[in-house]
Design a protein around this motif. Sequence first.
Motif, PDB file in Angstrom:
ATOM      1  N   MET A  73       0.909  -1.146  -0.170  1.00  0.00           N
ATOM      2  CA  MET A  73       0.010  -0.088   0.021  1.00  0.00           C
ATOM      3  C   MET A  73       0.844   1.430   0.097  1.00  0.00           C
ATOM      4  O   MET A  73       0.686   2.080  -0.746  1.00  0.00           O
ATOM      5  CB  MET A  73      -1.033  -0.068   1.218  1.00  0.00           C
ATOM      6  CG  MET A  73      -1.867   1.333   1.184  1.00  0.00           C
ATOM      7  SD  MET A  73      -2.972   0.941   2.689  1.00  0.00           S
ATOM      8  CE  MET A  73      -3.888  -0.306   2.095  1.00  0.00           C
ATOM      9  N   PRO A 133      -2.448  -3.385   3.834  1.00  0.00           N
ATOM     10  CA  PRO A 133      -3.909  -3.111   4.230  1.00  0.00           C
ATOM     11  C   PRO A 133      -4.330  -4.006   5.677  1.00  0.00           C
ATOM     12  O   PRO A 133      -3.616  -5.072   5.711  1.00  0.00           O
ATOM     13  CB  PRO A 133      -4.695  -3.754   3.225  1.00  0.00           C
ATOM     14  CG  PRO A 133      -3.883  -3.754   1.917  1.00  0.00           C
ATOM     15  CD  PRO A 133      -2.462  -3.716   2.245  1.00  0.00           C
ATOM     16  N   ASP A 135       0.796   2.006  -3.869  1.00  0.00           N
ATOM     17  CA  ASP A 135       0.348   1.033  -4.516  1.00  0.00           C
ATOM     18  C   ASP A 135       1.156   0.621  -5.530  1.00  0.00           C
ATOM     19  O   ASP A 135       0.607   0.434  -6.845  1.00  0.00           O
ATOM     20  CB  ASP A 135      -1.249   1.340  -5.025  1.00  0.00           C
ATOM     21  CG  ASP A 135      -2.342   1.386  -3.913  1.00  0.00           C
ATOM     22  OD1 ASP A 135      -1.912   0.462  -2.931  1.00  0.00           O
ATOM     23  OD2 ASP A 135      -3.197   2.029  -3.966  1.00  0.00           O
ATOM     24  N   ALA A 178      -5.568   8.184  -2.507  1.00  0.00           N
ATOM     25  CA  ALA A 178      -5.084   6.989  -1.909  1.00  0.00           C
ATOM     26  C   ALA A 178      -4.634   7.040  -0.294  1.00  0.00           C
ATOM     27  O   ALA A 178      -4.364   6.108   0.337  1.00  0.00           O
ATOM     28  CB  ALA A 178      -3.729   6.766  -2.700  1.00  0.00           C
ATOM     29  N   GLU A 217     -12.312   8.268   2.077  1.00  0.00           N
ATOM     30  CA  GLU A 217     -12.706   6.648   2.041  1.00  0.00           C
ATOM     31  C   GLU A 217     -11.032   6.432   1.121  1.00  0.00           C
ATOM     32  O   GLU A 217     -11.164   5.749   0.174  1.00  0.00           O
ATOM     33  CB  GLU A 217     -13.752   6.739   0.920  1.00  0.00           C
ATOM     34  CG  GLU A 217     -14.983   6.770   1.646  1.00  0.00           C
ATOM     35  CD  GLU A 217     -16.267   6.432   0.829  1.00  0.00           C
ATOM     36  OE1 GLU A 217     -16.289   6.650  -0.347  1.00  0.00           O
ATOM     37  OE2 GLU A 217     -17.141   5.854   1.289  1.00  0.00           O
ATOM     38  N   PRO A 235      -7.646   4.158   1.063  1.00  0.00           N
ATOM     39  CA  PRO A 235      -7.071   3.113   1.704  1.00  0.00           C
ATOM     40  C   PRO A 235      -6.221   3.087   2.681  1.00  0.00           C
ATOM     41  O   PRO A 235      -5.750   2.282   3.474  1.00  0.00           O
ATOM     42  CB  PRO A 235      -6.823   2.093   0.383  1.00  0.00           C
ATOM     43  CG  PRO A 235      -6.205   3.399  -0.387  1.00  0.00           C
ATOM     44  CD  PRO A 235      -7.178   4.149  -0.141  1.00  0.00           C
ATOM     45  N   GLU A 250     -13.522  -2.735   3.961  1.00  0.00           N
ATOM     46  CA  GLU A 250     -12.405  -2.685   3.264  1.00  0.00           C
ATOM     47  C   GLU A 250     -11.315  -2.394   4.386  1.00  0.00           C
ATOM     48  O   GLU A 250     -11.683  -1.449   5.013  1.00  0.00           O
ATOM     49  CB  GLU A 250     -12.402  -1.809   2.210  1.00  0.00           C
ATOM     50  CG  GLU A 250     -11.070  -2.087   1.481  1.00  0.00           C
ATOM     51  CD  GLU A 250     -11.308  -1.311   0.041  1.00  0.00           C
ATOM     52  OE1 GLU A 250     -10.027  -1.153  -0.542  1.00  0.00           O
ATOM     53  OE2 GLU A 250     -12.077  -0.537  -0.074  1.00  0.00           O
ATOM     54  N   GLU A 251     -10.386  -3.212   4.466  1.00  0.00           N
ATOM     55  CA  GLU A 251      -9.096  -2.979   5.613  1.00  0.00           C
ATOM     56  C   GLU A 251      -8.405  -1.811   4.851  1.00  0.00           C
ATOM     57  O   GLU A 251      -8.285  -1.619   3.795  1.00  0.00           O
ATOM     58  CB  GLU A 251      -8.340  -4.186   5.499  1.00  0.00           C
ATOM     59  CG  GLU A 251      -8.836  -5.426   6.251  1.00  0.00           C
ATOM     60  CD  GLU A 251      -7.966  -6.486   6.548  1.00  0.00           C
ATOM     61  OE1 GLU A 251      -7.099  -6.546   5.886  1.00  0.00           O
ATOM     62  OE2 GLU A 251      -8.088  -7.205   7.568  1.00  0.00           O
ATOM     63  N   ARG A 252      -8.073  -0.797   5.974  1.00  0.00           N
ATOM     64  CA  ARG A 252      -6.998   0.250   5.771  1.00  0.00           C
ATOM     65  C   ARG A 252      -5.622   0.026   6.145  1.00  0.00           C
ATOM     66  O   ARG A 252      -5.673  -0.813   7.273  1.00  0.00           O
ATOM     67  CB  ARG A 252      -7.844   1.489   5.973  1.00  0.00           C
ATOM     68  CG  ARG A 252      -8.999   2.033   5.171  1.00  0.00           C
ATOM     69  CD  ARG A 252      -9.288   3.327   5.781  1.00  0.00           C
ATOM     70  NE  ARG A 252     -10.581   3.885   5.110  1.00  0.00           N
ATOM     71  CZ  ARG A 252     -11.817   3.521   5.263  1.00  0.00           C
ATOM     72  NH1 ARG A 252     -12.264   2.639   6.215  1.00  0.00           N
ATOM     73  NH2 ARG A 252     -12.726   4.169   4.574  1.00  0.00           N
TER      74      ARG A 252
END
Length: 273
Positions: free
Chosen positions: A1, A26, A61, A76, A155, A157, A190-192
């Motif tokens: 990430m 993540p 990413d 991101a 929002e 990640p 969703e995992e962050r």
Amino acid sequence: MLEARDLAIGHGGKAIGAGLSLDVRPGEILCLLGPNGCGKTTLFKTLLGLIPALGGQVRVDGASLAGLSRAQIAQAVAYVPQQHAPPFPYEAIEIVLMGRTARLGAFAQPGAADRRVAEASLERLGIADLAGRDYSRLSGGQRQLVLIARALAQEAPLVVMDEPTASLDFGNQARVLAEVAKLARDAESEERGVILSTHDPDQAFALGADVLLMRDGAIVGRGRPEEALTGESLSAVYGVPVSVERTESGRLVCAPALRHSAPSMTCDALMMT
């Protein structure tokens, strides 16, 4: 990430840190600890592309940070600064809606769906009643919670938090730490990845976070909290005698050795008296 390799950081071409490497995936929480002036905030601003790296590379990413637009970076990575003073008397909901900017087209205005996301972010932190309040007139703790709500509304990640609990009372600190853990590890969403800095090593123990210890612009320790946060390492970083003790409940806590004072009591012990 997010990955940084052999990073050099500084201002105006003057380096204050070098050889810095880290990565976040993540579901992971990375906790950065170190004394004032060691380079934590400068490192965060470099990871966010707010100031250029003096050497090394940051990748988000898999893509080089240097090749991403501001909108791409904002989609991101969300950022929670230590403090924020807007030039105009915005309402709290308007501050949170600013987190939606990177997901809007040029000259577009937030719509009903964006407002629902912003309202849900305030509700999630238990501060929905602040939505219509003048942000500039809120307490320091309330403003910090609004900034965290803005990061949730973004929002992204990955969330970068620069001392997010510094101005919060004990109850709000607990609420924010619970939200940090949920952000990273909530199986229902969703995992962050989360990177946060703090002056309280106990927060790293509470979160079960990976740890980076910084001093004088260098990383001097890393690993799981029970391995990286020892009395010896903390004493060397902060320049005061520190012991790491286990409470009766089994929790590890840090206790500075104060001269000419009575033995300290942990929160666990105080609750039993």
